[in-house]
Design a protein around this motif. Structure first.
Motif, PDB file in Angstrom:
ATOM      1  N   GLU A  23    -172.974  46.777  51.796  1.00  0.00           N
ATOM      2  CA  GLU A  23    -171.640  46.460  51.284  1.00  0.00           C
ATOM      3  C   GLU A  23    -170.750  47.691  51.450  1.00  0.00           C
ATOM      4  N   LEU A  24    -169.638  47.525  52.165  1.00  0.00           N
ATOM      5  CA  LEU A  24    -168.614  48.567  52.292  1.00  0.00           C
ATOM      6  C   LEU A  24    -167.371  48.041  51.575  1.00  0.00           C
ATOM      7  N   PRO A  25    -167.095  48.511  50.355  1.00  0.00           N
ATOM      8  CA  PRO A  25    -166.061  47.873  49.531  1.00  0.00           C
ATOM      9  C   PRO A  25    -164.635  48.005  50.060  1.00  0.00           C
ATOM     10  N   ALA A  26    -164.301  49.122  50.674  1.00  0.00           N
ATOM     11  CA  ALA A  26    -162.940  49.297  51.207  1.00  0.00           C
ATOM     12  C   ALA A  26    -163.068  50.140  52.469  1.00  0.00           C
ATOM     13  N   VAL A  27    -163.176  49.471  53.611  1.00  0.00           N
ATOM     14  CA  VAL A  27    -163.437  50.194  54.846  1.00  0.00           C
ATOM     15  C   VAL A  27    -162.243  51.039  55.255  1.00  0.00           C
ATOM     16  N   SER A  28    -162.578  52.145  55.889  1.00  0.00           N
ATOM     17  CA  SER A  28    -161.560  53.055  56.412  1.00  0.00           C
ATOM     18  C   SER A  28    -161.884  53.323  57.872  1.00  0.00           C
ATOM     19  N   PRO A  29    -160.970  53.965  58.580  1.00  0.00           N
ATOM     20  CA  PRO A  29    -161.251  54.270  60.001  1.00  0.00           C
ATOM     21  C   PRO A  29    -162.552  55.054  60.186  1.00  0.00           C
ATOM     22  N   GLU A  30    -162.939  55.838  59.174  1.00  0.00           N
ATOM     23  CA  GLU A  30    -164.178  56.604  59.298  1.00  0.00           C
ATOM     24  C   GLU A  30    -165.406  55.693  59.342  1.00  0.00           C
ATOM     25  N   ASP A  31    -165.273  54.446  58.865  1.00  0.00           N
ATOM     26  CA  ASP A  31    -166.388  53.506  58.892  1.00  0.00           C
ATOM     27  C   ASP A  31    -166.554  52.843  60.262  1.00  0.00           C
ATOM     28  N   ASP A  32    -165.565  53.002  61.135  1.00  0.00           N
ATOM     29  CA  ASP A  32    -165.662  52.427  62.472  1.00  0.00           C
ATOM     30  C   ASP A  32    -166.734  53.160  63.264  1.00  0.00           C
ATOM     31  N   GLY A  33    -167.512  52.396  64.049  1.00  0.00           N
ATOM     32  CA  GLY A  33    -168.487  53.042  64.907  1.00  0.00           C
ATOM     33  C   GLY A  33    -169.780  52.268  65.036  1.00  0.00           C
ATOM     34  N   LEU A  75    -147.147  66.289  73.556  1.00  0.00           N
ATOM     35  CA  LEU A  75    -148.342  65.474  73.331  1.00  0.00           C
ATOM     36  C   LEU A  75    -148.186  64.706  72.032  1.00  0.00           C
ATOM     37  N   CYS A  76    -148.348  63.404  72.124  1.00  0.00           N
ATOM     38  CA  CYS A  76    -148.366  62.560  70.921  1.00  0.00           C
ATOM     39  C   CYS A  76    -149.786  62.014  70.788  1.00  0.00           C
ATOM     40  N   VAL A  77    -150.528  62.503  69.780  1.00  0.00           N
ATOM     41  CA  VAL A  77    -151.945  62.126  69.593  1.00  0.00           C
ATOM     42  C   VAL A  77    -152.023  61.150  68.425  1.00  0.00           C
ATOM     43  N   VAL A  78    -152.483  59.932  68.727  1.00  0.00           N
ATOM     44  CA  VAL A  78    -152.461  58.853  67.738  1.00  0.00           C
ATOM     45  C   VAL A  78    -153.869  58.283  67.559  1.00  0.00           C
ATOM     46  N   LYS A  79    -154.233  58.075  66.323  1.00  0.00           N
ATOM     47  CA  LYS A  79    -155.492  57.371  66.012  1.00  0.00           C
ATOM     48  C   LYS A  79    -155.134  56.014  65.425  1.00  0.00           C
ATOM     49  N   SER A  80    -155.661  54.946  66.051  1.00  0.00           N
ATOM     50  CA  SER A  80    -155.352  53.606  65.548  1.00  0.00           C
ATOM     51  C   SER A  80    -156.299  52.600  66.184  1.00  0.00           C
ATOM     52  N   ASN A  81    -156.325  51.422  65.575  1.00  0.00           N
ATOM     53  CA  ASN A  81    -157.109  50.301  66.093  1.00  0.00           C
ATOM     54  C   ASN A  81    -156.432  49.022  65.603  1.00  0.00           C
ATOM     55  N   VAL A 106    -144.515  59.081  81.530  1.00  0.00           N
ATOM     56  CA  VAL A 106    -145.481  59.209  80.424  1.00  0.00           C
ATOM     57  C   VAL A 106    -146.891  58.879  80.934  1.00  0.00           C
ATOM     58  N   TYR A 107    -147.843  59.717  80.587  1.00  0.00           N
ATOM     59  CA  TYR A 107    -149.264  59.480  80.923  1.00  0.00           C
ATOM     60  C   TYR A 107    -150.059  59.337  79.619  1.00  0.00           C
ATOM     61  N   SER A 108    -150.889  58.320  79.546  1.00  0.00           N
ATOM     62  CA  SER A 108    -151.670  58.066  78.319  1.00  0.00           C
ATOM     63  C   SER A 108    -153.154  57.979  78.669  1.00  0.00           C
ATOM     64  N   GLU A 109    -153.950  58.470  77.746  1.00  0.00           N
ATOM     65  CA  GLU A 109    -155.412  58.388  77.900  1.00  0.00           C
ATOM     66  C   GLU A 109    -156.031  58.140  76.534  1.00  0.00           C
ATOM     67  N   ARG A 110    -157.009  57.218  76.491  1.00  0.00           N
ATOM     68  CA  ARG A 110    -157.637  56.842  75.213  1.00  0.00           C
ATOM     69  C   ARG A 110    -159.104  57.299  75.202  1.00  0.00           C
ATOM     70  N   SER A 111    -159.516  57.826  74.090  1.00  0.00           N
ATOM     71  CA  SER A 111    -160.915  58.224  73.870  1.00  0.00           C
ATOM     72  C   SER A 111    -161.312  57.737  72.490  1.00  0.00           C
ATOM     73  N   GLY A 112    -162.117  56.671  72.463  1.00  0.00           N
ATOM     74  CA  GLY A 112    -162.486  56.089  71.178  1.00  0.00           C
ATOM     75  C   GLY A 112    -161.283  55.470  70.521  1.00  0.00           C
ATOM     76  N   LEU A 113    -160.984  55.912  69.312  1.00  0.00           N
ATOM     77  CA  LEU A 113    -159.831  55.388  68.577  1.00  0.00           C
ATOM     78  C   LEU A 113    -158.592  56.261  68.767  1.00  0.00           C
ATOM     79  N   VAL A 114    -158.715  57.323  69.532  1.00  0.00           N
ATOM     80  CA  VAL A 114    -157.608  58.290  69.693  1.00  0.00           C
ATOM     81  C   VAL A 114    -156.926  58.070  71.042  1.00  0.00           C
ATOM     82  N   LEU A 115    -155.604  57.921  70.986  1.00  0.00           N
ATOM     83  CA  LEU A 115    -154.781  57.759  72.191  1.00  0.00           C
ATOM     84  C   LEU A 115    -153.901  59.009  72.323  1.00  0.00           C
ATOM     85  N   THR A 116    -153.947  59.613  73.479  1.00  0.00           N
ATOM     86  CA  THR A 116    -153.101  60.794  73.753  1.00  0.00           C
ATOM     87  C   THR A 116    -152.075  60.402  74.808  1.00  0.00           C
TER      88      THR A 116
END
Length: 582
Positions: A378-388, A431-437, A461-471
């Motif tokens: 049971e994960l009562p309130a998931v956060s981005p850290e729970d992704d994976g 550089l705009c570094v964004v974490k999202s899903n 503009v050039y963009s590259e994504r690694s996991g949940l992070v988009l640069t």
């Protein structure tokens, strides 16, 4: 009630009527114990018109015809007898009264046989009767047991001996009857005309333990040393009782298992091994072995042995527990969740014994249970850290299996601290570094010139994504009096975040040293940027903008090769044609 069938005696009659007919009566068979005596009752008749002055008679052994010279047992005229009968035979009856009863003393086995009587009235009036009496010399009492003896049902067993010796009377006693019952002596009974038996009865209720019991009867003669014993084994019928069977059986998967069932019954039972109503093996036997080769978990369960015969049945069961390693765990639950939601994940498996179940994430134990087949996370309130990636591991002493699964947590964009702008010579790279899903859309805004560039305009503009992070990278070239204001905005279906990108490094001092001339040049550069962007957008309506693969480097707004100061080399730009700022 006793049925006197052991010595079937009856009188033989040649002629039952008087007046002109010869007739004789004697038992068809008679028996006597060796060493005792026997009286063979005999009566005869002849025609009334014959009035003999004297009546004589002869007893022959084994043949009725004098011409065959049979052994003479008794002869009233001369008293001359065969040597076997000397001193051992005499006439008890009065021939004048038509009574021919014969007494044989100290009988021995050689005296057993047929005895014939011949009437002699003188002259031609002689007659040998073809009918005879058979003498049987015995050494054992006759024990009569009913044809069927059933456990729990009262039974009557009788002991019968001949009592045809007037000189010696037998006495009966039972042997081995202790625990069965008390005997009852009926005494001397007349079996048929002229023959007698001594009878003793034993009543009891047999048990299964009495099966095969040796029951005896003894006949003794007072004032003599004569004793005769007879025995009979009781054949007690009883229903089956299972007396031998495995206790609970544990076996490792793939091993060999033997299940044994043994039953005690009379007659032998039909033994049947069954599982879930299916007959696996059966046979009429005292024991039956069920062989299971290379057992599998599917053969785990309860096995039943049924024993039955005509008198009843019995059954017992045995449990077979097949031990095996856990199966590959299965994971059920929500694999995609929105930040803040409660997530429930169920991991289950099968094994014997039940396993230790553990859920890991990055080598950290999140939940575990011991000796259970299910584990609820049971994960009562998931956060981005729970992704994976997560692992569910099941293990017991026979092995280990694991299953990997991914939890995707969706959330609004978060602009990370790595977002910034940096200047080097005549180039500015932001550089705009964004974490999202899910993945956001990113736009760069230059408020002073009311210009917005988004990631779809790949020329800038050039963009590259690694996991949940988009640069996302925006590159500017030229000189200006002061560093431009650049605002980065990231947006997905859960929200939007904006950040004015700070400048980093000593190069920001360069803008203060340019002076008025530099300000004019910078203004011209910005005008050129606005014009270039406007022209490029118009071209998109006619021709599709060029695409870049994930491995391409970001382009710049103005010509000339460059390398971003303080950034990885993978962000190296491509050379493109731009407007001349001068």
């Amino acid at each position: 009630m006793i049925f006197l069938t052991a010595l079937p005696l009856f009188w033989i009659m040649i002629s039952a009527s008087r007046g002109g007919h010869w007739g004789a009566w004697m038992p068809s068979s008679i028996s006597a114990f060796e060493g005792t005596c026997v009286s063979i009752p005999c009566r005869f008749d002849f025609p009334d018109e014959l009035r003999p002055a004297v009546v004589h008679g002869v007893w022959y052994f084994n043949s009725p015809y004098p011409k065959n010279y049979p052994p003479v047992v008794f002869k009233s005229r001369t008293q001359v007898v065969h040597e076997s009968f000397q001193g051992r035979s005499r006439l008890l009856g009065d021939l004048g009264l038509r009574n021919c009863t014969l007494l044989l003393s100290n009988v021995s086995p050689e005296l057993g046989g047929k005895y014939y009587f011949r009437g002699d009235l003188g002259g031609y009036n002689q007659y040998t009767f073809s009918e005879h009496s058979v003498l049987d010399i015995i050494n054992t009492p006759n024990i009569v047991v009913p044809p069927e003896v059933v456990a729990g049902t009262e039974v009557e067993v009788s002991c019968m001996v001949p009592d045809n010796c007037p000189e010696l009377r037998p006495e009966l006693s039972w042997l081995g009857h202790e625990g069965l019952g008390e005997p009852a002596v009926l005494g001397r009974l007349r079996e048929d005309e002229g023959t007698w038996v001594q009878v003793s009865l034993l009543h009891f209720v047999p048990t299964r333990e009495a099966n095969g019991h040796r029951l005896g009867c003894q006949a003794s003669f007072p004032n003599t040393t004569l004793q005769f014993e007879g025995y009979a084994s009781l054949d007690v019928k009883y229903p089956p009782v299972i007396v031998e069977m495995n206790s609970s059986v544990e076996a490792i998967e793939g091993s060999h298992v033997s299940l044994l069932c043994g039953a005690d019954s009379n007659p032998p039972p039909l033994l049947t091994w069954m599982r879930d109503g299916t007959v696996l093996r059966e046979a009429v036997a005292e024991s039956l072995l069920l062989e299971l080769e290379e057992v599998t978990p599917a053969e785990d369960g309860v096995y039943a042995c049924l024993a039955e015969n005509a008198y009843g049945q019995d059954n017992r069961t045995v449990g077979l527990s097949v031990m095996y390693a856990p199966w590959k765990p299965t994971v059920n639950g929500t694999m995609v969740a929105v930040e803040g939601e409660t997530v429930s994940i169920l991991c289950s498996t099968q094994s014997n014994p039940d396993p230790i179940l553990t859920i890991f994430k990055e080598k950290q134990i999140l939940a575990t249970v011991i000796y259970e087949s299910e584990l609820q996370l049971e994960l009562p309130a998931v956060s981005p850290e729970d992704d994976g990636e997560y692992w569910c591991v099941a293990e017991n002493q026979y092995g280990q299996r694991a299953t990997a699964f991914n939890l995707s947590v969706e959330f609004a964009p978060v602009l990370l601290l790595e977002s910034h702008c940096a200047a080097a010579r005549d180039t500015v790279q932001c550089l705009c570094v964004v974490k999202s899903n899910p993945e956001p859309s990113v736009a760069f805004e230059l408020p002073s010139r009311n210009v917005t560039v988004n990631e779809s305009e790949r020329e800038f503009v050039y963009s590259e994504r690694s996991g949940l992070v988009l640069t996302s990278i925006l590159t500017l070239r030229g000189q200006a009096q002061a560093p431009p204001r650049v605002i980065c905005t990231a947006r997905n279906l859960y929200g939007a975040k904006s950040l004015e990108l700070p400048f980093q490094g000593a190069h920001r001092l360069m803008w203060a040293k340019i002076g008025p001339v530099g300000a004019v040049v910078a203004f011209a550069i910005l005008i050129a940027i606005v014009c270039y962007i406007t022209q490029t957008r118009r071209k998109k309506n006619v021709t599709e903008s060029p695409s870049f693969s994930a491995g391409d480097n970001p382009p710049v707004l103005f010509s000339s090769d460059f390398r971003i100061s303080g950034a990885p080399e993978k962000y190296e730009s491509k050379e493109v044609s731009t407007l001349d700022a001068h």
